[in-house]
Design a protein around this motif. Structure first.
Motif, mmCIF file in Angstrom:
data_model
loop_
_atom_site.group_PDB
_atom_site.id
_atom_site.type_symbol
_atom_site.label_atom_id
_atom_site.label_comp_id
_atom_site.label_asym_id
_atom_site.label_seq_id
_atom_site.Cartn_x
_atom_site.Cartn_y
_atom_site.Cartn_z
ATOM 1 N N LYS B 30 -7.210 -16.561 26.139
ATOM 2 C CA LYS B 30 -7.769 -17.297 24.994
ATOM 3 C C LYS B 30 -9.164 -17.819 25.337
ATOM 4 C CE LYS B 30 -7.420 -19.438 20.990
ATOM 5 N NZ LYS B 30 -7.529 -18.635 19.769
ATOM 6 N N ALA B 31 -9.311 -18.353 26.552
ATOM 7 C CA ALA B 31 -10.619 -18.869 26.990
ATOM 8 C C ALA B 31 -11.649 -17.738 26.998
ATOM 9 C CB ALA B 31 -10.502 -19.492 28.377
ATOM 10 N N GLY B 32 -11.220 -16.567 27.470
ATOM 11 C CA GLY B 32 -12.118 -15.409 27.487
ATOM 12 C C GLY B 32 -12.536 -15.003 26.085
ATOM 13 N N GLN B 33 -11.573 -15.076 25.176
ATOM 14 C CA GLN B 33 -11.847 -14.711 23.782
ATOM 15 C C GLN B 33 -12.858 -15.676 23.160
ATOM 16 O OE1 GLN B 33 -8.270 -14.479 21.459
ATOM 17 N NE2 GLN B 33 -9.188 -13.116 19.973
ATOM 18 N N LEU B 34 -12.659 -16.988 23.429
ATOM 19 C CA LEU B 34 -13.586 -18.000 22.893
ATOM 20 C C LEU B 34 -14.985 -17.816 23.489
ATOM 21 C CD1 LEU B 34 -11.262 -21.146 22.884
ATOM 22 C CD2 LEU B 34 -12.315 -20.096 20.876
ATOM 23 N N ALA B 35 -15.039 -17.504 24.787
ATOM 24 C CA ALA B 35 -16.336 -17.286 25.445
ATOM 25 C C ALA B 35 -17.058 -16.097 24.800
ATOM 26 C CB ALA B 35 -16.135 -17.038 26.936
ATOM 27 N N LYS B 36 -16.285 -15.059 24.495
ATOM 28 C CA LYS B 36 -16.889 -13.877 23.855
ATOM 29 C C LYS B 36 -17.376 -14.221 22.442
ATOM 30 C CE LYS B 36 -16.154 -9.395 22.016
ATOM 31 N NZ LYS B 36 -15.195 -8.490 21.384
ATOM 32 N N ASP B 37 -16.575 -15.007 21.703
ATOM 33 C CA ASP B 37 -16.976 -15.416 20.351
ATOM 34 C C ASP B 37 -18.277 -16.209 20.390
ATOM 35 O OD1 ASP B 37 -14.763 -14.214 19.336
ATOM 36 O OD2 ASP B 37 -13.611 -16.046 19.023
ATOM 37 N N ALA B 38 -18.384 -17.124 21.369
ATOM 38 C CA ALA B 38 -19.600 -17.945 21.486
ATOM 39 C C ALA B 38 -20.803 -17.041 21.760
ATOM 40 C CB ALA B 38 -19.434 -18.969 22.611
ATOM 41 N N ALA B 39 -20.640 -16.074 22.656
ATOM 42 C CA ALA B 39 -21.737 -15.169 23.005
ATOM 43 C C ALA B 39 -22.150 -14.319 21.800
ATOM 44 C CB ALA B 39 -21.307 -14.269 24.167
ATOM 45 N N LEU B 128 -25.986 -21.474 14.852
ATOM 46 C CA LEU B 128 -26.001 -22.190 16.139
ATOM 47 C C LEU B 128 -24.886 -23.239 16.200
ATOM 48 C CD1 LEU B 128 -29.847 -22.525 16.624
ATOM 49 C CD2 LEU B 128 -28.282 -21.187 18.029
ATOM 50 N N LEU B 129 -24.602 -23.852 15.036
ATOM 51 C CA LEU B 129 -23.491 -24.820 15.004
ATOM 52 C C LEU B 129 -22.159 -24.115 15.251
ATOM 53 C CD1 LEU B 129 -24.549 -27.216 12.091
ATOM 54 C CD2 LEU B 129 -24.427 -27.749 14.527
ATOM 55 N N ALA B 130 -22.079 -22.850 14.821
ATOM 56 C CA ALA B 130 -20.852 -22.074 15.080
ATOM 57 C C ALA B 130 -20.688 -21.834 16.579
ATOM 58 C CB ALA B 130 -20.900 -20.751 14.323
ATOM 59 N N VAL B 131 -21.807 -21.593 17.281
ATOM 60 C CA VAL B 131 -21.753 -21.434 18.749
ATOM 61 C C VAL B 131 -21.260 -22.744 19.363
ATOM 62 C CG1 VAL B 131 -23.076 -20.992 20.861
ATOM 63 C CG2 VAL B 131 -23.684 -19.789 18.757
ATOM 64 N N GLN B 132 -21.854 -23.850 18.876
ATOM 65 C CA GLN B 132 -21.489 -25.179 19.380
ATOM 66 C C GLN B 132 -19.992 -25.461 19.145
ATOM 67 O OE1 GLN B 132 -23.428 -28.427 17.312
ATOM 68 N NE2 GLN B 132 -24.268 -29.176 19.239
ATOM 69 N N THR B 133 -19.523 -25.149 17.946
ATOM 70 C CA THR B 133 -18.114 -25.389 17.604
ATOM 71 C C THR B 133 -17.192 -24.567 18.507
ATOM 72 O OG1 THR B 133 -18.751 -25.742 15.311
ATOM 73 C CG2 THR B 133 -16.431 -25.327 15.708
ATOM 74 N N THR B 134 -17.567 -23.309 18.739
ATOM 75 C CA THR B 134 -16.734 -22.449 19.598
ATOM 76 C C THR B 134 -16.678 -23.007 21.022
ATOM 77 O OG1 THR B 134 -17.486 -20.586 18.269
ATOM 78 C CG2 THR B 134 -16.324 -20.056 20.288
ATOM 79 N N LEU B 135 -17.833 -23.469 21.516
ATOM 80 C CA LEU B 135 -17.858 -24.046 22.875
ATOM 81 C C LEU B 135 -17.042 -25.345 22.925
ATOM 82 C CD1 LEU B 135 -21.598 -23.405 23.853
ATOM 83 C CD2 LEU B 135 -19.593 -22.253 24.792
#
Lengths: 60, 149
Positions: B30-39, B128-135
């Motif tokens: 799950k963490a890997g998936q979130l990291a990929k989503d943020a990227a 950018l807020l979506a990146v922030q939210t994912t992180l």
């Protein structure tokens, strides 16, 4: 007593095999759900590398 | 009969170990998936900014300043990916996660004022807020996994 010995032997065997067997089972379980954690992280890393390359190209 | 009982105990033990490790490994996935989503979201935001610059709605100077921030975010993102992998084996990804969050915050707070078109500025801010939210979700998730251990 013999049964206890047998149980201990099985436990010892399970303990020896555990990391290999667990890794295999976990990989199968992950595969069943899609990609593994390592695969997701590898993809994330590739995307960040693209962001990096884009930025460097724009900065000249 | 006793032998069967002993085998059942062993089986139950192996099953418990497998399930607890699976829960942990599932967290890694799950963490890997979130990291990929943020990227992926960061890449989309960056490509939007480049498109806005190509439309001459942002000055070269501001564009360079923003891309410098994207470069910092990309470096932080790659360090975060490594830290997640290390955390999976008993390390801690908190510092790397904070670094990526700070780089994103810098982009949101200081990187957008040069975009002349308000609609395009808002769209980029949203990405950018979506990146922030994912992180942030990654941080919450990491704390939940830590709490469960």
């Amino acid at each position: 007593m013999g049964n206890l010995d047998a149980a201990l032997k099985i436990l010892a065997l399970a303990n020896t095999l555990e990391p290999v067997v667990l890794k295999y089972i976990l990989t199968l379980m992950e595969k069943a759900q899609g990609k593994t954690g390592d695969e997701f992280l590898s993809e994330a890393d590739d995307i960040w590398a693209k962001v990096r390359a884009n930025a460097q190209a724009e900065l000249g | 009969m006793q032998k069967r009982k002993a085998s059942s105990v062993v089986l139950a033990l192996v099953l418990c170990l497998t399930l607890s490790a699976w829960q942990c490994n599932n967290g890694y996935q799950k963490a890997g998936q979130l990291a990929k989503d943020a990227a992926a979201t960061a890449l989309a935001a960056q490509e939007s900014e480049i498109a806005i610059h190509n439309l001459h709605e942002i000055s070269d100077e501001d564009h360079r300043a923003i891309q410098q921030k994207f470069l910092a975010l990309a470096d932080a993102g790659q360090r975060l990916d490594k830290a997640i992998n290390v955390a999976h084996n008993g390390g801690d990804a908190t510092a790397a996660l904070n670094e990526a969050l700070n780089a994103t915050n810098d982009l949101v707070t200081n990187g957008l004022s040069g975009i002349k078109n308000p609609e395009k500025q808002a769209a980029l801010k949203l990405a950018l807020l979506a990146v922030q939210t994912t992180l942030n979700n990654l941080a919450i998730f990491a704390n939940q996994v830590k709490g469960a251990k």
